[in-house]
Write an enzyme that holds these catalytic residues in place. Structure first.
Site, PDB file in Angstrom:
ATOM      1  N   HIS A 129       0.813  -1.218   0.000  1.00 24.75           N
ATOM      2  CA  HIS A 129       0.000   0.000   0.000  1.00 24.75           C
ATOM      3  C   HIS A 129       0.840   1.259   0.000  1.00 24.75           C
ATOM      4  O   HIS A 129       0.520   2.243  -0.657  1.00 24.75           O
ATOM      5  CB  HIS A 129      -0.876   0.045   1.258  1.00 24.75           C
ATOM      6  N   ASP A 142     -11.285  -6.316   2.515  1.00 28.18           N
ATOM      7  CA  ASP A 142     -11.030  -5.061   1.806  1.00 28.18           C
ATOM      8  C   ASP A 142     -12.065  -4.805   0.725  1.00 28.18           C
ATOM      9  O   ASP A 142     -12.385  -3.665   0.404  1.00 28.18           O
ATOM     10  CB  ASP A 142      -9.642  -5.099   1.143  1.00 28.18           C
TER      11      ASP A 142
END
Lengths: 422, 422
Positions: free
Chosen positions: A254, A353
């Site tokens: 990320h 997610d």
């Protein structure tokens, strides 16, 4: 990444980027200009920062239709199914207004009302995630928010990312504007001719967006200012090192400041995971980001037993916690602080997610000690209802007046006495 | 105070005191000193600002017993009864953890956990309200918070106000420290040898306390920074002018910047209330404060009908709303924004300030558009629970991986694929 025996307190805290003086000045200037000049300022800053002159801020049907052309039909179906799962989960969070009635005629209650209008910020470029549209919009819809406005910065051709437009359209969001940055936050907070103001602004953004949200807070509500993402995995000798490593890396890709931590009583697993992380990280397209994250903020803590491992997890208060142990569900009740708890081998973080239903907007940086995942309550507010009967008033009025006088508030006592005397 | 016909949009907003540069510097210096020097800094600043050297910060049993000597026994009973009412009302707000199970073995849920530790700030001097102790401590207790710490600045003799100590003792609060100001906030946020840190700080305070809370926010949670108090009364020709006036004044006596507003379709009532306010204000011990408030922030809005009056109320989004009309309960469903709604003639605001049960910590300054009264949820946080079954994973894994790749997050897809392949 290295293996450490836990000796002392541990923490996931990283310094939060609170911006430079220069950045803060820029943001205040932009917000002032938006307040003064409205749409003109929005167009000016969009040209300046995004390099494109936008004549009509609002996205029209033609642009939505074009977006659908760019997304594989299977993916559209996947987004729809994810949206249904997210809606189903959040609909279970809805609270009802309630009232309680006493024999003497008194009624006390709580009225729960959705916010009138909410703005959702969607970042541009690489961070333009359709899943972020789903996770921020659906709880507001489930809460009953009447007006949901989306803003996002356009690319150099004046377009918004296709996936974002498709996700918004699937949810029935019709008010979408091609404007981003602090200027978009200003428009949502103060309103312009084109964009009416809202009551709350949610969604992630860069440092300018974060600073602007902080600045307008109070005038409107905002969601939390998120820090870098983190995962903690609690595993034992029954876990598979390749799966643990893959999950640690899914967090690491990320952001260079993301943090991936394994906590385990098994030194053997710790050593295998370290090898697997080093092998798998090389295979990633985002290898540089993931390596930086793992090297600077990754850790493997080896504890003396599972009890100590749980203690460490609660100290860390992670955003994401995966429990991959022999009896993972048994341990959930011992977890005091975590944004989301992923239980068992098949609950890999990406399941949450995107798809399972719970929200992916979670408290970071140890704030799970006192904060919650984004949820339906965040888009409602409560009003107390107090309906005192004459009987209750006559009985309790003198006590209330006495209490008020104890606090030196004479007019409070008199408000009661005006009624008692009649 | 003057009577106005409503012509345009109305607002209760007043500028929020965000402190001077000097005050902010002082607060940061104090917080740094508390972090560095702990208890020593607490004692230093207490001597400097409160003019008393405190050897032992913690309040002991002897001091509590002395406090009881100073409070009338009837008042002790009234405080106890109020505490019971407040506990009863708040206990109805408690939410349960929940879990939903699907046929394929997937379990999704929400785990609700109380915060570990909460600090309650109680101001000193004239603003030391026992009711504030009840309203801030009880919701935390009902939520299940294990450790509740009270801090309050001592007077020149090194004592805390008797009413505050008695209220705390009635609630069973045992950890009370004689320290106030920014230094107390610092101790709660960072911890010292004597005072362990907490997860959330609530309670009102002066500008230094407010600035310190803002500064430590993120490290710990805080409640809202309250603005000056306000009341809006919605009344018609059936209301009694003397009662309406008395209620307006009960707000006005709080603070020169408090705001008291009447909204009514009845010009006759408006005129009578104006006369009554001018008569009653002279009778108040706090006449100067009340007059300043009424003159600068008081208003009487006359509307063309009750519908327009309701529209005005919703625009104002008041902290306290009293509805004193012929059929007051009928109108509650039309109120979209208000901190607390007091319904009918016998629901004068002090009834809710002290005794009825609902919280008196309410959203001010128009923030009822998006904020709620202090409540049990404020002392809990949620964790999502995601337990995906193998069956659900095998079915949906490929979709989740495809979604991750749409967003360019390859490691997310790989985390799924590591499990699919085995």
């Amino acid at each position: 990444m290295r293996i450490e025996r836990v000796t002392n307190t541990v923490s996931l805290k990283r310094t939060i980027d609170s911006g430079t003086e220069e950045q803060r000045k820029t943001v205040i200037e932009i917000l002032t200009e938006v307040q003064d000049k409205g749409d003109l300022a929005l167009k000016y800053y969009t040209e300046k920062f995004d390099g494109v002159l936008i004549e009509i801020l609002k996205v029209d049907r033609v642009e939505i239709n074009e977006a659908y052309q760019m997304i594989d039909e299977t993916l559209v179906d996947i987004i729809k199914e994810a949206a249904e799962n997210i809606r189903d989960y959040h609909s279970r969070q809805v609270k009802q207004s309630w009232i309680t009635m006493k024999d003497n005629g008194t009624m006390l209650g709580q009225k729960i009302t959705p916010l009138d209008a909410v703005g959702v910020y969607v970042p541009g470029g690489k961070a333009a995630y359709p899943s972020s549209v789903l996770m921020n919009v659906i709880p507001a819809q489930v809460a009953g928010v009447n007006r949901i406005v989306m803003v996002s910065p356009p690319d150099k051709e004046g377009r918004l990312p296709a996936g974002v437009l498709v996700a918004a359209d699937i949810l029935g969001v019709t008010e979408i504007y091609k404007v981003g940055g602090a200027q978009a936050v200003g428009a949502l907070a103060y309103g312009t001719d084109t964009i009416q103001s809202v009551d709350k602004i949610v969604g992630p953004g860069n440092i300018f967006v974060a600073l602007a949200k902080r600045e307008v807070y109070g005038n409107v509500d905002i969601d939390m200012i998120a820090g870098p993402s983190e995962i903690v995995i609690l595993a034992d000798e029954t876990s598979l090192a390749n799966e643990v490593a893959a999950d640690l890396l899914s967090q690491a890709e990320h952001d260079e400041r993301a943090s991936s931590v394994l906590v385990t009583p098994s030194m053997e697993l710790a050593e295998q995971v370290l090898i697997e992380v080093e092998r798998q990280v090389k295979l990633l397209p985002r290898v540089e980001i993931a390596e930086a994250s793992i090297n600077n903020y990754g850790a493997i803590y080896v504890t003396k037993d599972i009890e100590e491992a749980i203690k460490v997890v609660n100290e860390l208060a992670p955003e994401h916690l995966e429990i991959m142990t022999k009896e993972p569900m048994e341990l959930v009740s011992k977890i005091r602080h975590a944004g989301a708890i992923f239980v068992g081998r098949y609950s890999s973080e990406p399941v949450g997610d995107y798809f399972a239903g719970p929200n992916h907007v979670l408290p970071t940086n140890g704030t799970a000690r006192f904060s919650s995942p984004l949820n339906v309550d965040d888009f409602t507010k409560k009003s107390s209802i107090i309906s005192y009967s004459k009987e209750a008033f006559m009985e309790n009025g003198p006590k209330i007046a006495a209490f008020a006088r104890l606090e030196g508030l004479d007019a409070h006592a008199r408000a009661i006495e005006e009624r008692l005397k009649s």
